[in-house]
Design a protein around this motif. Structure first.
Motif, PDB file in Angstrom:
ATOM      1  N   GLU A  87       0.763   4.030  -3.078  1.00  0.00           N
ATOM      2  CA  GLU A  87       0.336   5.410  -2.857  1.00  0.00           C
ATOM      3  C   GLU A  87       1.366   6.392  -3.402  1.00  0.00           C
ATOM      4  O   GLU A  87       1.015   7.447  -3.932  1.00  0.00           O
ATOM      5  N   ASN A 132      -0.726  -0.708   6.417  1.00  0.00           N
ATOM      6  CA  ASN A 132       0.155  -1.003   5.304  1.00  0.00           C
ATOM      7  C   ASN A 132       1.133  -2.109   5.703  1.00  0.00           C
ATOM      8  O   ASN A 132       1.059  -2.675   6.804  1.00  0.00           O
ATOM      9  N   TYR A 133       2.051  -2.402   4.814  1.00  0.00           N
ATOM     10  CA  TYR A 133       3.025  -3.476   5.009  1.00  0.00           C
ATOM     11  C   TYR A 133       3.837  -3.289   6.287  1.00  0.00           C
ATOM     12  O   TYR A 133       4.041  -4.233   7.058  1.00  0.00           O
ATOM     13  N   LEU A 153      -8.098   2.725  -2.097  1.00  0.00           N
ATOM     14  CA  LEU A 153      -6.834   3.008  -1.458  1.00  0.00           C
ATOM     15  C   LEU A 153      -6.774   4.481  -1.096  1.00  0.00           C
ATOM     16  O   LEU A 153      -7.089   5.339  -1.897  1.00  0.00           O
ATOM     17  N   TRP A 190      -1.724  -7.650   2.197  1.00  0.00           N
ATOM     18  CA  TRP A 190      -2.706  -6.756   1.599  1.00  0.00           C
ATOM     19  C   TRP A 190      -3.886  -6.637   2.552  1.00  0.00           C
ATOM     20  O   TRP A 190      -4.358  -7.621   3.108  1.00  0.00           O
ATOM     21  N   HIS A 191      -4.360  -5.413   2.747  1.00  0.00           N
ATOM     22  CA  HIS A 191      -5.299  -5.138   3.831  1.00  0.00           C
ATOM     23  C   HIS A 191      -6.689  -5.726   3.626  1.00  0.00           C
ATOM     24  O   HIS A 191      -7.494  -5.733   4.562  1.00  0.00           O
ATOM     25  N   LEU A 235       0.800  -1.215   0.000  1.00  0.00           N
ATOM     26  CA  LEU A 235       0.000   0.000   0.000  1.00  0.00           C
ATOM     27  C   LEU A 235       0.835   1.268   0.000  1.00  0.00           C
ATOM     28  O   LEU A 235       0.573   2.204  -0.754  1.00  0.00           O
ATOM     29  N   GLU A 236       1.852   1.330   0.850  1.00  0.00           N
ATOM     30  CA  GLU A 236       2.654   2.546   0.939  1.00  0.00           C
ATOM     31  C   GLU A 236       3.383   2.845  -0.376  1.00  0.00           C
ATOM     32  O   GLU A 236       3.521   4.001  -0.775  1.00  0.00           O
TER      33      GLU A 236
END
Length: 276
Positions: free
Chosen positions: A97, A138-139, A212, A114-115, A93-94
Motif C-alpha cells: 500500500e 495485514n502482516y 487491495l 497473504w489475506h 499488504l502494508e
C-alpha cells in the motif's frame, strides 16, 4: 547470475546464507553482494555496483522501509527493465500500500502472510477484520493474532500458565493456522508453514486474488507448496534465475524456555524468522 544486497545484522546474514545455499543447489552464479548498515537510506552506490555486475536478478535481503527505499531507487534507475528484482522478505499488504501498484509491477516479493490464503482460520480472521475495521488483515495483525492464539492454545493444553509447561505443550504441536497446516517443530521450536511468493501487477490489471485497499488490484499470488527448506526458491531460467514455487517456511520460536530477542519485524509465533 544473481546480485544480492544485504543489511549487516543477523537477519540479513541469515537470508544471505540461505540464498547462497540455493544458488549452489541450483547452479546459479552469485556475482556479488553489498553489505550496508541498518541506518542506511541511500542505496545509489550499491545499486550502481550491482548494475555494473550485469546480473539477471537483483535480490534484496533487507526489510521494511529499507527494502522499500532500495526498491524505489532501483526502479528509478530503471533496473526493473534489465533484470528481475526479488525482495526475499516483504511485510505484505502494508508495504504494498505504501509503495503503490506501479512501482511494484513485475517485482517479486516473499511474504509470511497473504489475506487471500484459503485456510479456515484465515477466512475467519479476514471476515472479522472487515466487519470491525472495513479492511483486510495485514502482516502485523496476522502475526499478532496467531501469536496470541498459539499462546492461549498452549496454556489451555498445558492446563497452566507455567512457562515450561506451556513450552512443552507447544512443542510438536500441529494446528490449523492462517496459512493452512502449521507445526511447531519439537527439536528446535521452528514453525513450519507456507511462505508466499507474490508478483506485482499494474493497477487495473485483472486480479482474481482480490482488491487491495487503497492500491487497486496489483498483487498476484503464485502457486505455493509445502516443503521443508528455505524461504524462497530460485530456478534456472536461461542463464539467469527466476522465482519459483514457494517452500515451507522455518521460523524460530522459543529456546531454553525464553522467547528469543527479536526485531520488530519478526514473523510468526514468538518469532525470529530467519533460516538456521
Amino acid at each position: 547470475m544473481d546480485q544480492a544486497g544485504t543489511p549487516q545484522y543477523v537477519f540479513g546474514d541469515g537470508l544471505l546464507s540461505a540464498a547462497k545455499n540455493i544458488f549452489k543447489e541450483k547452479g546459479l552464479e552469485h556475482v556479488g553482494n553489498s553489505y550496508y548498515s541498518l541506518a542506511e537510506k541511500e542505496f545509489s552506490g550499491y545499486l550502481t555496483n550491482a548494475m555494473a555486475a550485469k546480473p539477471d536478478v537483483l535480490l534484496l535481503l533487507n526489510f521494511g522501509s529499507q527494502s522499500s527505499d532500495a526498491l524505489r531507487q532501483a526502479v528509478s534507475f530503471g533496473m526493473h527493465k534489465n533484470m528481475t528484482i526479488l525482495i526475499a522478505w516483504a511485510s505484505g499488504l502494508e508495504q504494498f500500500e505504501s509503495l503503490g501498484a506501479d512501482l511494484c509491477e513485475g517485482v517479486y516479493f516473499g511474504a509470511q502472510y497473504w489475506h487471500t490464503a484459503d485456510a479456515p482460520l484465515n477466512l475467519e480472521l479476514v471476515k472479522r477484520s472487515n466487519d470491525k475495521f472495513k479492511a483486510n488483515p495485514n502482516y502485523s495483525m496476522a502475526g499478532s493474532y496467531i501469536c496470541t492464539k498459539l499462546l492461549i492454545d498452549g496454556i489451555i493444553k498445558a492446563g497452566t500458565v507455567d512457562q515450561k509447561a506451556v513450552i512443552a505443550a507447544l512443542e510438536g504441536m500441529k494446528y490449523a493456522g492462517l496459512t493452512g497446516e502449521e507445526e511447531v517443530r519439537k527439536g528446535d521450536h521452528q514453525v513450519l508453514k507456507n511462505y508466499y511468493l507474490l508478483k506485482g501487477k499494474a493497477q487495473g490489471q485483472d486480479d482474481q486474488q482480490g482488491r487491495l485497499r487503497g492500491c487497486g488490484e496489483f498483487r498476484q499470488v503464485l502457486p505455493a507448496r509445502r516443503s521443508d527448506g528455505l524461504q524462497a526458491r530460485l530456478t534456472r531460467a536461461g542463464r539467469g534465475a527466476c522465482t519459483g514455487p514457494v517452500r515451507r517456511q522455518r521460523t524460530r520460536a522459543l529456546r531454553s524456555g525464553v522467547p528469543l530477542n527479536q526485531p520488530a519485524h519478526a514473523g510468526w509465533p514468538f518469532l525470529l524468522s530467519y533460516p538456521p
